[in-house]
Design a protein around this motif. Structure first.
Motif, mmCIF file in Angstrom:
data_model
loop_
_atom_site.group_PDB
_atom_site.id
_atom_site.type_symbol
_atom_site.label_atom_id
_atom_site.label_comp_id
_atom_site.label_asym_id
_atom_site.label_seq_id
_atom_site.Cartn_x
_atom_site.Cartn_y
_atom_site.Cartn_z
ATOM 1 N N GLU A 51 0.844 -1.202 0.000
ATOM 2 C CA GLU A 51 0.000 0.000 0.000
ATOM 3 C C GLU A 51 0.878 1.251 0.000
ATOM 4 O OE1 GLU A 51 -2.933 -0.074 3.087
ATOM 5 O OE2 GLU A 51 -3.455 -2.181 2.724
ATOM 6 N N GLY A 52 2.024 1.174 -0.690
ATOM 7 C CA GLY A 52 2.955 2.292 -0.703
ATOM 8 C C GLY A 52 3.858 2.262 0.521
ATOM 9 N N LEU A 53 4.763 3.237 0.610
ATOM 10 C CA LEU A 53 5.672 3.306 1.746
ATOM 11 C C LEU A 53 4.975 3.965 2.923
ATOM 12 C CD1 LEU A 53 9.031 4.337 0.008
ATOM 13 C CD2 LEU A 53 8.329 2.066 0.808
ATOM 14 N N ARG A 54 4.868 3.197 4.026
ATOM 15 C CA ARG A 54 4.243 3.693 5.251
ATOM 16 C C ARG A 54 5.143 3.354 6.428
ATOM 17 N NH1 ARG A 54 -1.648 1.071 5.272
ATOM 18 N NH2 ARG A 54 -0.975 0.967 7.472
ATOM 19 N N ALA A 55 5.272 4.277 7.351
ATOM 20 C CA ALA A 55 6.181 4.083 8.486
ATOM 21 C C ALA A 55 5.829 2.859 9.319
ATOM 22 C CB ALA A 55 6.178 5.332 9.363
ATOM 23 N N ASP A 56 4.540 2.516 9.394
ATOM 24 C CA ASP A 56 4.150 1.366 10.207
ATOM 25 C C ASP A 56 4.339 0.042 9.473
ATOM 26 O OD1 ASP A 56 2.122 1.738 8.371
ATOM 27 O OD2 ASP A 56 0.497 1.384 9.801
ATOM 28 N N ARG A 57 4.885 0.106 8.245
ATOM 29 C CA ARG A 57 5.144 -1.115 7.483
ATOM 30 C C ARG A 57 6.587 -1.144 6.981
ATOM 31 N NH1 ARG A 57 -0.185 -2.972 4.045
ATOM 32 N NH2 ARG A 57 -1.679 -2.794 5.744
ATOM 33 N N ILE A 58 7.471 -0.496 7.699
ATOM 34 C CA ILE A 58 8.896 -0.525 7.384
ATOM 35 C C ILE A 58 9.623 -1.057 8.610
ATOM 36 C CG2 ILE A 58 10.911 0.816 6.671
ATOM 37 C CD1 ILE A 58 9.069 2.791 5.336
ATOM 38 N N PHE A 59 10.354 -2.167 8.440
ATOM 39 C CA PHE A 59 10.902 -2.903 9.579
ATOM 40 C C PHE A 59 12.425 -3.031 9.487
ATOM 41 C CE2 PHE A 59 6.751 -4.803 8.400
ATOM 42 C CZ PHE A 59 6.002 -4.365 9.494
ATOM 43 N N PHE A 60 13.084 -2.926 10.634
ATOM 44 C CA PHE A 60 14.536 -3.112 10.718
ATOM 45 C C PHE A 60 14.939 -4.502 10.239
ATOM 46 C CE2 PHE A 60 18.113 -4.871 13.106
ATOM 47 C CZ PHE A 60 19.120 -3.945 12.822
ATOM 48 N N MET A 61 15.989 -4.544 9.436
ATOM 49 C CA MET A 61 16.515 -5.813 8.957
ATOM 50 C C MET A 61 17.899 -6.089 9.549
ATOM 51 S SD MET A 61 16.123 -7.041 4.963
ATOM 52 C CE MET A 61 17.063 -5.665 4.397
ATOM 53 N N GLU A 62 18.832 -5.158 9.320
ATOM 54 C CA GLU A 62 20.175 -5.320 9.859
ATOM 55 C C GLU A 62 20.937 -4.004 9.728
ATOM 56 O OE1 GLU A 62 22.316 -8.239 7.631
ATOM 57 O OE2 GLU A 62 21.782 -7.387 5.708
ATOM 58 N N MET A 63 22.126 -3.972 10.318
ATOM 59 C CA MET A 63 22.991 -2.808 10.180
ATOM 60 C C MET A 63 24.298 -3.233 9.533
ATOM 61 S SD MET A 63 24.435 -0.073 12.983
ATOM 62 C CE MET A 63 25.144 1.477 12.394
ATOM 63 N N ASN A 64 24.736 -2.459 8.540
ATOM 64 C CA ASN A 64 26.047 -2.654 7.947
ATOM 65 C C ASN A 64 26.998 -1.654 8.577
ATOM 66 O OD1 ASN A 64 25.741 -4.787 5.889
ATOM 67 N ND2 ASN A 64 24.249 -3.368 5.037
ATOM 68 N N THR A 65 27.976 -2.171 9.303
ATOM 69 C CA THR A 65 28.853 -1.312 10.097
ATOM 70 C C THR A 65 30.093 -0.909 9.294
ATOM 71 O OG1 THR A 65 29.777 -3.348 11.041
ATOM 72 C CG2 THR A 65 28.077 -2.217 12.318
ATOM 73 N N ARG A 66 29.844 -0.284 8.161
ATOM 74 C CA ARG A 66 30.921 0.117 7.247
ATOM 75 C C ARG A 66 30.345 1.062 6.200
ATOM 76 N NH1 ARG A 66 29.199 -2.677 2.844
ATOM 77 N NH2 ARG A 66 28.317 -4.754 3.177
ATOM 78 N N LEU A 67 31.209 1.547 5.334
ATOM 79 C CA LEU A 67 30.783 2.278 4.155
ATOM 80 C C LEU A 67 30.162 1.283 3.177
ATOM 81 C CD1 LEU A 67 31.114 5.271 3.137
ATOM 82 C CD2 LEU A 67 33.079 4.441 1.815
ATOM 83 N N GLN A 68 29.091 1.691 2.487
ATOM 84 C CA GLN A 68 28.413 0.795 1.561
ATOM 85 C C GLN A 68 28.904 0.999 0.128
ATOM 86 O OE1 GLN A 68 26.802 -1.644 3.292
ATOM 87 N NE2 GLN A 68 24.775 -1.264 2.469
#
Length: 626
Positions: free
Chosen positions: A282-299
């Motif tokens: 239903e589009g980008l909504r804050a209540d439907r965006i979930f943490f996945m992981e953190m990359n601890t470096r430059l991407q």
């Protein structure tokens, strides 16, 4: 400020770091393996130190050698780039223990985000939204099955120590769970020496949204907005852009604030990325965006953030590592325009994206065009090695709007020409010019969903052959042209010339027609590179068979990729049967048997055991039995 920096990496990211360091007046030290002795990053640095054989496990992954190189050259700091040892907390600690500056987050921050289950628990405590799932210590099959049933199918099994798509399985139904769990745990054990898993609810319309964060040693953390990395193939990013299409200001503010909370939760310093999975049904909504992981470096994809913010993230890394505060406050950061990055790889798309190795005898990249930035560690004459990631370059386009960035990127990709190594330039062009991409109909399944629209050309088009014929014949005086083909090009009839591309020959009547999408150049006196919509073919005059059989019948056996001939089973004059092995080529650590296409006689043999060959080199010719 750091005065001398060692870069513990290679290729384009090493060149990228060297460029910024030079602008800041920081001396640089490169490290290199046997395979990289003549590499661009080695020649670009102020000093270079050899650290071992070609395999990464014997060179770029040996922390002791890198620290010794830093001490030997008097470097004060080590920048790990990305990949290799960049997220290795033990190596980071070893650098610090050696009295050197680590250009990256503190080892404890890396450890805190290293295991997905522990990281999620920390994020929950920090108020960061996470995907519904199971993170428990009870790893019994019964408990995991019970939790999966409660979450509801489809469900995703993920290795807690995973990455790069390894140790990950989507389970569509309860009856498949145990078999998929066993397979996932087995792969996780082999890849990460840890077979523990977590469970997550499968997102049906997933988009990969990530936020660039930056912290310093003074307690400051800022974000530099988001990127969309949804276009992926086998969980590997292909196209990245910033900002994310369809992201409204309210949602951006919430998700970026969550990313800052995540970074603060691990006392983060330096450049990092908080990765989220979004349910975009239903589009980008804050209540439907979930943490996945953190990359601890430059991407890898950091240039798109730099393009829309005007910030040099490597400069920030060096300043923060030197003890300075972040140069800008959050309110001083803003988004300017749109940026899209395409990862140009040395790979044979038609052969299932098989890596393509060898020497780049031709390498034309579109650097210098308006709004175009190219990051590369390769140039003409460079070797694409089987030992490392086969990236040729990152092509980045910036425009005032998304449509302008797309147009600039597509135009830039059309100008890519590499040979004899193959590239995915045509595949990238088809991606960024696809109408669904223009409409921002993005999910992580985009490439799979549009697979039929993204198939590479297997043969050159008529206009490409026409352009190649003109390019090749323009080298010759009129009399020489007549000798080549038995006719005069300006004669009113019988103007056909024969060309060869790969295993095929073509009869072509050159004319003055020029396609706006067709480009050509000479790779060698008798070889033209001709490109159409970024698909490139090598075309030559068919001297020996200008009036002979079509090559599907003439039995020319060509090398499918650069490699070494390790066995030759026939000699000139031998009679062979269809399917009989003629020779064996070793390439990409695999053996490839080349066989006779039909019953016939070996009339030519140019390959010899131990010889190195380039892609599409004619190794032998089998004439069919009459």
């Amino acid at each position: 400020m750091i005065s001398k920096l060692l870069i513990a990496n290679r290729g384009e990211i090493a060149c990228r770091i060297i460029r910024t360091a030079r602008e800041m007046g920081v001396a640089t030290v490169a490290v290199y393996s046997d395979a990289d002795a003549k590499a661009l990053h080695v020649r670009s640095a102020d000093e270079a130190v050899h650290i071992g054989p070609s395999p990464a496990a014997e060179s770029y992954l040996v922390g002791e050698k890198i620290i010794a190189a830093a001490k030997q050259t008097g470097a004060e700091a080590i920048h790990p780039g990305y990949g290799f040892l960049s997220e290795n907390a033990d190596f980071a600690q070893s650098v610090i223990d050696a009295g050197l500056i680590w250009v990256g987050p503190k080892p404890e921050s890396i450890r805190a985000m290293g295991l997905k289950d522990a990281a999620k628990e920390r994020m929950i405590a920090a108020g960061v939204p996470v995907t519904p799932g199971y993170l428990g210590a009870d790893q019994s099959v019964d408990r995991l099955k019970k939790e999966a049933d409660a979450i509801g199918y489809p469900v995703l099994i993920k290795a807690v120590a995973g990455g790069g798509g390894k140790g990950m399985r989507k389970v569509d139904a309860a009856e498949n769970f145990e078999a998929d769990l066993e397979s996932c745990k087995r792969e996780a054990k082999a890849s990460f020496s840890n077979d523990e898993v977590l469970l997550e609810k499968w997102i049906t319309s997933p988009r990969h949204i990530e936020v660039q964060v930056f912290g310093d040693s003074h307690g400051n953390v800022v974000h530099l907005f988001e990127r969309d990395c949804s276009l992926q193939r086998r969980h590997q990013k292909v196209i990245e852009e910033a900002p994310a299409p369809g992201m409204d200001e309210a949602t951006r503010e919430e998700i970026c604030a969550a990313a800052v909370r995540a970074a603060k939760a691990v006392d983060y310093e330096g450049a990092g990325t908080i990765e989220f999975i979004a349910d975009a049904s239903e589009g980008l909504r804050a209540d439907r965006i979930f943490f996945m992981e953190m990359n601890t470096r430059l991407q890898v994809e950091h240039p798109v953030t730099e393009e829309i913010t005007g910030v040099d993230l490597v400069e920030w890394q060096l300043r923060v590592a030197s003890g300075e505060p972040i140069p800008l406050k959050q309110e001083e950061l803003s988004i300017d325009g749109w940026a899209i990055e395409a990862r140009l790889y040395a790979e044979d798309v038609a052969a299932g994206f098989l890596p393509s190795t060898g020497t780049l005898e031709q390498c034309h990249l579109p650097d210098g065009a308006e709004g175009i930035r190219v990051e590369t560690g390769i140039e003409r004459g460079s070797a694409v090695s089987p030992f490392y990631d086969p990236m040729i370059a990152k092509v980045v386009a910036h425009g005032s709007t998304r449509n302008e960035a797309i147009y600039r990127l597509g135009t830039a990709l059309e100008g890519v020409a590499v040979w004899p190594v193959k590239s995915n330039a045509g595949f990238l062009f088809d991606l960024v010019t696809h109408e669904a991409f223009a409409s921002a109909e993005l999910t992580t399944a985009f490439i799979a969903d549009h697979e039929n629209d993204l198939k590479p050309m297997t043969q050159p088009k008529a206009e490409m052959l026409n352009r190649a014929a003109s390019e090749l014949l323009d080298q010759y005086e009129d009399g020489d042209r007549q000798a080549l083909s038995g006719f005069r090009l300006n004669a009113p009839a019988n103007r056909t010339v024969r060309l060869r591309s790969g295993k095929e020959t073509y009869a072509v009547e050159p004319d003055d027609h020029r396609s706006d999408h067709t480009f050509s150049s000479l790779a060698a006196p008798d070889i033209a590179l001709v490109s159409y919509r970024a698909d490139t073919f090598a075309v030559s005059l068919d001297h020996e068979r200008g009036t002979g059989h079509a090559s599907a019948a003439d039995g020319a056996i060509l090398a499918p990729m650069p490699g070494k001939v390790i066995a030759v089973d026939v000699a000139e004059g031998d009679t062979v049967s269809a399917g009989q092995r003629l020779m064996v080529l070793e390439a990409m650590k695999m053996e490839h048997a080349l066989t006779a296409p039909f019953d016939g006689t070996v009339t030519e043999l140019s390959a010899s055991e131990g010889g190195q060959v380039q892609v599409e080199a004619v190794l032998c010719v089998v004439e069919p039995t009459e």
